[in-house]
Motif scaffolding. Structure first.
Motif, PDB file in Angstrom:
ATOM      1  N   LEU A  44       7.282   1.358  16.850  1.00  0.00           N
ATOM      2  CA  LEU A  44       7.141   0.044  17.474  1.00  0.00           C
ATOM      3  C   LEU A  44       8.441  -0.741  17.440  1.00  0.00           C
ATOM      4  CD1 LEU A  44       5.254  -2.074  18.759  1.00  0.00           C
ATOM      5  CD2 LEU A  44       4.687  -2.840  16.434  1.00  0.00           C
ATOM      6  N   ASN A  45       9.175  -0.619  16.330  1.00  0.00           N
ATOM      7  CA  ASN A  45      10.426  -1.375  16.196  1.00  0.00           C
ATOM      8  C   ASN A  45      11.400  -0.583  15.325  1.00  0.00           C
ATOM      9  OD1 ASN A  45      11.577  -4.175  16.887  1.00  0.00           O
ATOM     10  ND2 ASN A  45      12.046  -3.991  14.716  1.00  0.00           N
ATOM     11  N   ARG A  46      12.666  -0.607  15.656  1.00  0.00           N
ATOM     12  CA  ARG A  46      13.643   0.249  14.986  1.00  0.00           C
ATOM     13  C   ARG A  46      14.147  -0.327  13.670  1.00  0.00           C
ATOM     14  NH1 ARG A  46      19.115  -0.400  18.704  1.00  0.00           N
ATOM     15  NH2 ARG A  46      19.421  -2.638  18.382  1.00  0.00           N
ATOM     16  N   SER A  47      13.704  -1.525  13.309  1.00  0.00           N
ATOM     17  CA  SER A  47      14.037  -2.113  12.018  1.00  0.00           C
ATOM     18  C   SER A  47      12.751  -2.639  11.391  1.00  0.00           C
ATOM     19  CB  SER A  47      15.045  -3.254  12.186  1.00  0.00           C
ATOM     20  OG  SER A  47      14.466  -4.341  12.886  1.00  0.00           O
ATOM     21  N   PRO A  48      12.734  -2.931  10.084  1.00  0.00           N
ATOM     22  CA  PRO A  48      11.548  -3.542   9.483  1.00  0.00           C
ATOM     23  C   PRO A  48      11.174  -4.838  10.202  1.00  0.00           C
ATOM     24  CG  PRO A  48      13.064  -2.801   7.782  1.00  0.00           C
ATOM     25  CD  PRO A  48      13.790  -2.675   9.090  1.00  0.00           C
ATOM     26  N   TYR A  49       9.903  -5.193  10.134  1.00  0.00           N
ATOM     27  CA  TYR A  49       9.451  -6.373  10.874  1.00  0.00           C
ATOM     28  C   TYR A  49       8.200  -6.972  10.237  1.00  0.00           C
ATOM     29  CZ  TYR A  49       6.254  -2.869  12.892  1.00  0.00           C
ATOM     30  OH  TYR A  49       5.334  -1.862  13.063  1.00  0.00           O
ATOM     31  N   LEU A  50       8.010  -8.259  10.477  1.00  0.00           N
ATOM     32  CA  LEU A  50       6.760  -8.924  10.149  1.00  0.00           C
ATOM     33  C   LEU A  50       5.803  -8.749  11.324  1.00  0.00           C
ATOM     34  CD1 LEU A  50       8.745 -10.358   8.109  1.00  0.00           C
ATOM     35  CD2 LEU A  50       7.270 -12.369   8.342  1.00  0.00           C
ATOM     36  N   TYR A  51       4.512  -8.655  11.032  1.00  0.00           N
ATOM     37  CA  TYR A  51       3.548  -8.519  12.120  1.00  0.00           C
ATOM     38  C   TYR A  51       2.267  -9.284  11.800  1.00  0.00           C
ATOM     39  CZ  TYR A  51       1.327  -4.961   9.131  1.00  0.00           C
ATOM     40  OH  TYR A  51       0.724  -4.296   8.092  1.00  0.00           O
ATOM     41  N   LEU A  52       1.534  -9.567  12.844  1.00  0.00           N
ATOM     42  CA  LEU A  52       0.234 -10.214  12.725  1.00  0.00           C
ATOM     43  C   LEU A  52      -0.658  -9.712  13.849  1.00  0.00           C
ATOM     44  CD1 LEU A  52      -1.462 -12.430  11.257  1.00  0.00           C
ATOM     45  CD2 LEU A  52      -0.691 -14.009  13.051  1.00  0.00           C
ATOM     46  N   ASN A  53      -1.869  -9.299  13.507  1.00  0.00           N
ATOM     47  CA  ASN A  53      -2.814  -8.897  14.535  1.00  0.00           C
ATOM     48  C   ASN A  53      -4.212  -9.365  14.181  1.00  0.00           C
ATOM     49  OD1 ASN A  53      -3.545  -6.919  12.572  1.00  0.00           O
ATOM     50  ND2 ASN A  53      -2.026  -5.522  13.423  1.00  0.00           N
ATOM     51  N   GLY A  54      -5.082  -9.350  15.164  1.00  0.00           N
ATOM     52  CA  GLY A  54      -6.451  -9.800  14.981  1.00  0.00           C
ATOM     53  C   GLY A  54      -7.445  -8.687  15.208  1.00  0.00           C
ATOM     54  N   TYR A  55      -8.568  -8.767  14.502  1.00  0.00           N
ATOM     55  CA  TYR A  55      -9.624  -7.769  14.629  1.00  0.00           C
ATOM     56  C   TYR A  55     -10.969  -8.469  14.778  1.00  0.00           C
ATOM     57  CZ  TYR A  55      -6.216  -4.350  12.975  1.00  0.00           C
ATOM     58  OH  TYR A  55      -5.115  -3.557  12.851  1.00  0.00           O
ATOM     59  N   TRP A 102       0.834  -1.198   0.000  1.00  0.00           N
ATOM     60  CA  TRP A 102       0.000   0.000   0.000  1.00  0.00           C
ATOM     61  C   TRP A 102       0.875   1.257   0.000  1.00  0.00           C
ATOM     62  CZ3 TRP A 102      -5.266  -0.155  -0.478  1.00  0.00           C
ATOM     63  CH2 TRP A 102      -5.827  -1.446  -0.424  1.00  0.00           C
ATOM     64  N   PRO A 103       0.490   2.271  -0.759  1.00  0.00           N
ATOM     65  CA  PRO A 103       1.358   3.440  -0.933  1.00  0.00           C
ATOM     66  C   PRO A 103       1.480   4.324   0.296  1.00  0.00           C
ATOM     67  CG  PRO A 103      -0.734   3.789  -2.056  1.00  0.00           C
ATOM     68  CD  PRO A 103      -0.722   2.348  -1.605  1.00  0.00           C
ATOM     69  N   ASN A 104       0.453   4.363   1.155  1.00  0.00           N
ATOM     70  CA  ASN A 104       0.514   5.312   2.260  1.00  0.00           C
ATOM     71  C   ASN A 104       1.579   4.950   3.280  1.00  0.00           C
ATOM     72  OD1 ASN A 104      -1.108   3.056   2.963  1.00  0.00           O
ATOM     73  ND2 ASN A 104      -2.001   4.173   4.667  1.00  0.00           N
ATOM     74  N   ASN A 105       1.824   3.632   3.463  1.00  0.00           N
ATOM     75  CA  ASN A 105       2.814   3.230   4.473  1.00  0.00           C
ATOM     76  C   ASN A 105       3.852   2.242   3.947  1.00  0.00           C
ATOM     77  OD1 ASN A 105       1.311   0.868   4.288  1.00  0.00           O
ATOM     78  ND2 ASN A 105       0.264   1.191   6.239  1.00  0.00           N
ATOM     79  N   PHE A 106       3.705   1.774   2.712  1.00  0.00           N
ATOM     80  CA  PHE A 106       4.635   0.834   2.078  1.00  0.00           C
ATOM     81  C   PHE A 106       4.665  -0.511   2.809  1.00  0.00           C
ATOM     82  CE2 PHE A 106       9.029  -0.075   0.157  1.00  0.00           C
ATOM     83  CZ  PHE A 106       8.509  -0.298  -1.104  1.00  0.00           C
ATOM     84  N   HIS A 107       3.600  -0.832   3.530  1.00  0.00           N
ATOM     85  CA  HIS A 107       3.491  -2.152   4.137  1.00  0.00           C
ATOM     86  C   HIS A 107       3.055  -3.161   3.085  1.00  0.00           C
ATOM     87  CE1 HIS A 107       2.769  -0.812   8.602  1.00  0.00           C
ATOM     88  NE2 HIS A 107       3.794  -0.194   8.039  1.00  0.00           N
ATOM     89  N   SER A 108       3.635  -4.346   3.107  1.00  0.00           N
ATOM     90  CA  SER A 108       3.062  -5.502   2.420  1.00  0.00           C
ATOM     91  C   SER A 108       2.020  -6.082   3.359  1.00  0.00           C
ATOM     92  CB  SER A 108       4.142  -6.553   2.132  1.00  0.00           C
ATOM     93  OG  SER A 108       5.101  -6.079   1.228  1.00  0.00           O
ATOM     94  N   LEU A 163      -7.793 -11.539  10.431  1.00  0.00           N
ATOM     95  CA  LEU A 163      -6.370 -11.425  10.719  1.00  0.00           C
ATOM     96  C   LEU A 163      -5.727 -10.531   9.674  1.00  0.00           C
ATOM     97  CD1 LEU A 163      -5.418 -15.162  11.461  1.00  0.00           C
ATOM     98  CD2 LEU A 163      -5.750 -13.335  13.148  1.00  0.00           C
ATOM     99  N   LYS A 164      -4.814  -9.676  10.135  1.00  0.00           N
ATOM    100  CA  LYS A 164      -4.019  -8.852   9.216  1.00  0.00           C
ATOM    101  C   LYS A 164      -2.548  -9.129   9.490  1.00  0.00           C
ATOM    102  CE  LYS A 164      -4.922  -4.492   8.274  1.00  0.00           C
ATOM    103  NZ  LYS A 164      -5.043  -3.008   8.429  1.00  0.00           N
ATOM    104  N   GLY A 165      -1.865  -9.587   8.465  1.00  0.00           N
ATOM    105  CA  GLY A 165      -0.429  -9.789   8.557  1.00  0.00           C
ATOM    106  C   GLY A 165       0.280  -8.853   7.606  1.00  0.00           C
ATOM    107  N   GLY A 166       1.539  -8.549   7.900  1.00  0.00           N
ATOM    108  CA  GLY A 166       2.234  -7.634   7.022  1.00  0.00           C
ATOM    109  C   GLY A 166       3.721  -7.534   7.283  1.00  0.00           C
ATOM    110  N   ILE A 167       4.359  -6.731   6.452  1.00  0.00           N
ATOM    111  CA  ILE A 167       5.770  -6.380   6.590  1.00  0.00           C
ATOM    112  C   ILE A 167       5.822  -4.866   6.678  1.00  0.00           C
ATOM    113  CG2 ILE A 167       8.072  -6.541   5.570  1.00  0.00           C
ATOM    114  CD1 ILE A 167       6.862  -8.866   3.812  1.00  0.00           C
TER     115      ILE A 167
END
Length: 263
Positions: free
Chosen positions: A197-208, A169-175, A187-191
């Protein structure tokens, strides 16, 4: 923060800026969708390119892509033949803007008057007027992060009610990949890029639940971690991700998904 992580963070920012030229094609030439997905882009793992959506040209269909290895924006046709390109290294933003306008006009027959993305991003400040020279190792790290990360995130489709693709996505460049587990839970997962939240790129997963972050109990992890008070329920920082076996990444993502679903 070590030099390798710093170089990766800088590369992420530069590639984000480059990808906006691709997203802008969606905004300028494609019919608007309710979720604005006409402007998101895909990472082609096999070709190692960021690829835009196909648009009608003067003769057939074309799309704009970004090749991180060559550090170039490239127009191609449906036969994957190169139509036009511009190298970004040491090229000014103004010159790339001009190329974007003239190449879009020549290929698509549409005359656009300016490259303006301010209405579609979150006040992004990239901090450079000329595309900088990048470290090759940082480019390779970025490719590995996006490629292995996307392959791992696609395993979430085993839990979703229907198959979903990962999109940038262009607004935040998250995959990102988002899917329904049941009528209420998604579930939303991403890069993600480095952030508060973190000082380097990271993978994440959260639930809604009904589009609201699902409250989770305190959870311990031997790989990755669960930040407290954050919508990102589980994250794997780049430093841990870098040398981990791929199956460990997949197992950790699926285990985190199970924790979110059953908490």
């Amino acid at each position: 923060m070590n030099e390798r992580v710093s170089a990766l963070n800088a590369t992420d920012v530069v590639f984000h800026r480059a990808s906006l030229y691709i997203s802008k094609i969606g905004f300028a030439l494609l019919e608007e969708r309710g979720d604005q997905s006409q402007n998101n882009v895909g990472w082609n793992i096999e070709r190692k390119r960021i690829e835009g959506r196909w648009v009608e040209g003067q003769v057939g269909e074309f799309r704009l892509t970004f090749d991180p290895i060559d550090y170039e924006l490239k127009w191609e046709n449906r036969s994957r033949q190169l139509v036009d390109r511009i190298g970004l290294k040491n090229t000014s933003i103004a010159d790339v803007d001009h190329w974007w306008l003239t190449s879009t006009h020549a290929i698509c027959g549409v005359e656009l008057h300016e490259f303006n993305f301010s209405n579609h991003t979150r006040d992004i400040h990239f901090g450079f007027d000329v595309f900088p020279i990048l470290h090759r190792q940082a480019i390779l790290d970025w490719i590995q992060l996006r490629s292995r990360g996307e392959r791992a995130l696609l395993q979430l489709n085993n839990l979703f009610t229907e198959t979903v693709r990962v999109r940038i996505w262009p607004n935040n460049f998250h995959s990102e990949i988002t899917g329904q587990v049941d009528e209420f839970l998604s579930l939303k997962g991403g890069i993600a890029l480095a952030d508060d939240l973190n000082r380097s790129p990271y993978l994440y997963l959260n639930g809604y639940i009904a589009n609201q972050p699902k409250a989770l109990p305190k959870i311990e992890a031997s790989f990755g971690h669960w930040p407290q008070g954050s919508p990102s329920g589980y994250i794997i920082p780049f430093e841990e991700y870098l040398n981990a076996p791929f199956q460990q990444i997949v197992d950790s993502i699926l285990n985190a998904a199970d924790q979110i679903v059953n908490s």
